[in-house]
Design an enzyme around this catalytic site. Sequence first.
Site, PDB file in Angstrom:
ATOM      1  N   CYS A 142       0.762  -1.177   0.017  1.00 48.70           N
ATOM      2  CA  CYS A 142      -0.062  -0.074  -0.070  1.00 48.70           C
ATOM      3  C   CYS A 142       0.837   1.253   0.079  1.00 48.70           C
ATOM      4  O   CYS A 142       1.698   1.704  -1.079  1.00 48.70           O
ATOM      5  CB  CYS A 142      -1.109  -0.155   1.131  1.00 48.70           C
ATOM      6  SG  CYS A 142      -2.338   1.007   0.701  1.00 48.70           S
ATOM      7  N   LYS A 163     -12.091   8.089  -1.986  1.00 51.41           N
ATOM      8  CA  LYS A 163     -11.332   7.064  -1.582  1.00 51.41           C
ATOM      9  C   LYS A 163     -11.755   5.623  -2.226  1.00 51.41           C
ATOM     10  O   LYS A 163     -12.826   5.098  -2.417  1.00 51.41           O
ATOM     11  CB  LYS A 163     -11.370   6.962  -0.080  1.00 51.41           C
ATOM     12  CG  LYS A 163     -10.496   5.750   0.835  1.00 51.41           C
ATOM     13  CD  LYS A 163     -10.994   5.839   2.171  1.00 51.41           C
ATOM     14  CE  LYS A 163     -10.100   4.677   2.814  1.00 51.41           C
ATOM     15  NZ  LYS A 163     -10.490   4.548   4.299  1.00 51.41           N
ATOM     16  N   SER A 192      -7.686   0.119   0.461  1.00 53.62           N
ATOM     17  CA  SER A 192      -8.201   1.279   1.350  1.00 53.62           C
ATOM     18  C   SER A 192      -7.201   2.389   1.281  1.00 53.62           C
ATOM     19  O   SER A 192      -6.198   2.537   1.978  1.00 53.62           O
ATOM     20  CB  SER A 192      -8.208   0.834   2.806  1.00 53.62           C
ATOM     21  OG  SER A 192      -8.679   1.553   3.704  1.00 53.62           O
ATOM     22  N   HIS A 235      -4.374  -4.684  -0.270  1.00 53.06           N
ATOM     23  CA  HIS A 235      -4.138  -4.996   1.111  1.00 53.06           C
ATOM     24  C   HIS A 235      -4.519  -6.635   0.951  1.00 53.06           C
ATOM     25  O   HIS A 235      -5.300  -6.919   1.771  1.00 53.06           O
ATOM     26  CB  HIS A 235      -4.611  -4.401   1.997  1.00 53.06           C
ATOM     27  CG  HIS A 235      -4.105  -3.046   2.433  1.00 53.06           C
ATOM     28  ND1 HIS A 235      -2.977  -2.817   3.431  1.00 53.06           N
ATOM     29  CD2 HIS A 235      -4.421  -1.522   2.295  1.00 53.06           C
ATOM     30  CE1 HIS A 235      -2.827  -1.708   3.628  1.00 53.06           C
ATOM     31  NE2 HIS A 235      -3.560  -1.155   2.891  1.00 53.06           N
ATOM     32  N   GLU A 237      -3.294  -9.073   2.842  1.00 51.89           N
ATOM     33  CA  GLU A 237      -3.029  -9.132   4.136  1.00 51.89           C
ATOM     34  C   GLU A 237      -4.196  -9.077   5.166  1.00 51.89           C
ATOM     35  O   GLU A 237      -4.371  -9.741   6.059  1.00 51.89           O
ATOM     36  CB  GLU A 237      -1.622  -8.794   4.769  1.00 51.89           C
ATOM     37  CG  GLU A 237      -1.761  -7.483   5.502  1.00 51.89           C
ATOM     38  CD  GLU A 237      -1.839  -6.407   4.186  1.00 51.89           C
ATOM     39  OE1 GLU A 237      -1.926  -5.218   4.808  1.00 51.89           O
ATOM     40  OE2 GLU A 237      -2.180  -6.633   3.126  1.00 51.89           O
ATOM     41  N   ARG A 249     -14.974   2.884  12.314  1.00 52.51           N
ATOM     42  CA  ARG A 249     -14.067   3.646  12.900  1.00 52.51           C
ATOM     43  C   ARG A 249     -14.399   5.221  12.222  1.00 52.51           C
ATOM     44  O   ARG A 249     -14.734   6.189  12.961  1.00 52.51           O
ATOM     45  CB  ARG A 249     -12.606   3.453  12.742  1.00 52.51           C
ATOM     46  CG  ARG A 249     -11.579   4.471  13.302  1.00 52.51           C
ATOM     47  CD  ARG A 249     -10.368   4.388  12.597  1.00 52.51           C
ATOM     48  NE  ARG A 249     -10.348   4.411  11.172  1.00 52.51           N
ATOM     49  CZ  ARG A 249      -9.367   4.294  10.288  1.00 52.51           C
ATOM     50  NH1 ARG A 249      -8.294   3.324  10.856  1.00 52.51           N
ATOM     51  NH2 ARG A 249      -9.663   4.508   9.258  1.00 52.51           N
TER      52      ARG A 249
END
EC number: 2.3.1.31
Length: 301
Positions: A142, A163, A192, A235, A237, A249
């Site tokens: 990333c 985003k 992300s 991502h 992972e 969040r």
Amino acid sequence: MPIIIDKDLPARKVLQKENIFVMTKERAETQDIRALKIAILNLMPTKQDTEAQLLRLIGNTPLQLDVHLLHMESHLSRNVTQEHLTSFYKTFRDIENEKFDGLIITGAPVETLAFEEVDYWEELKHIMEYSKTNVTSTLHICWGAQAGLYYHYGVPKYPLKEKVFGVFEHEVCEQHVKLLQGFDELFFAPHSRHTEVRENDIRGVKELTLLANSEEAGVHLVIGPEGRQVFALGHSEYSCETLKQEYERDRDKGLNIDVPKNYFKHNNPDEKPLVRWRSHGNLLFSNWLNYYVYQETPYIL
């Protein structure tokens, strides 16, 4: 084969519950095996979550790995205790005279800043320069991938209007590349991020090869000469709940955040996430470790 980590590292309990074979350094010292030395430069604020995510993937291979966790000396981490860092992490100064078989540089939530504005940029540049002669292969993730592409090849990043957030379909761009052994022609990976690198810029650097791209999310996988540097803009992972936690969040902070695409069943955040990237995530990390670390590294570093 196991990953070798500190017996008190909190991620160890998480991995053991998932039947991932971990070994203490004390037990490893009794075996006559040359484990691969892997350093993880953890730039994420949620360090313990990132530890578990990465150890879960690199622990799912036949290779024995001796894992060293690194943090930035020039940055004050606010989301992890100093005790955790002191107990389980080293700084670059601690290891700069060592050599490693592999290095993983994680993402970081600093992508809206210019690289030169990041408080640890100078230290990170030293580490990336060090990796060119002291590490067999480095996997950048990333923002870490954006930083590596910028430092090594001058590839810029660009702000996005919205985003890129969710799980996206990717197409393999190059056949018969070892990093993609076993990959389907179409596969999924989470993204992300608020910035991007562009396909034209990647293709404009003769040393770089674009391996996987997405119509919605853009560039995902890029590789440098001989696999010494690998860049993953997504991502792979991420665990099942990571995008959900990021969404909740930001929503709870009152930020204007959309539901992550192609993630929740029926795109309903009240339903369970649908994991569609796990197998290719495991394959990405195992191929990197096997073909670009294990097969290429000398027995004596």
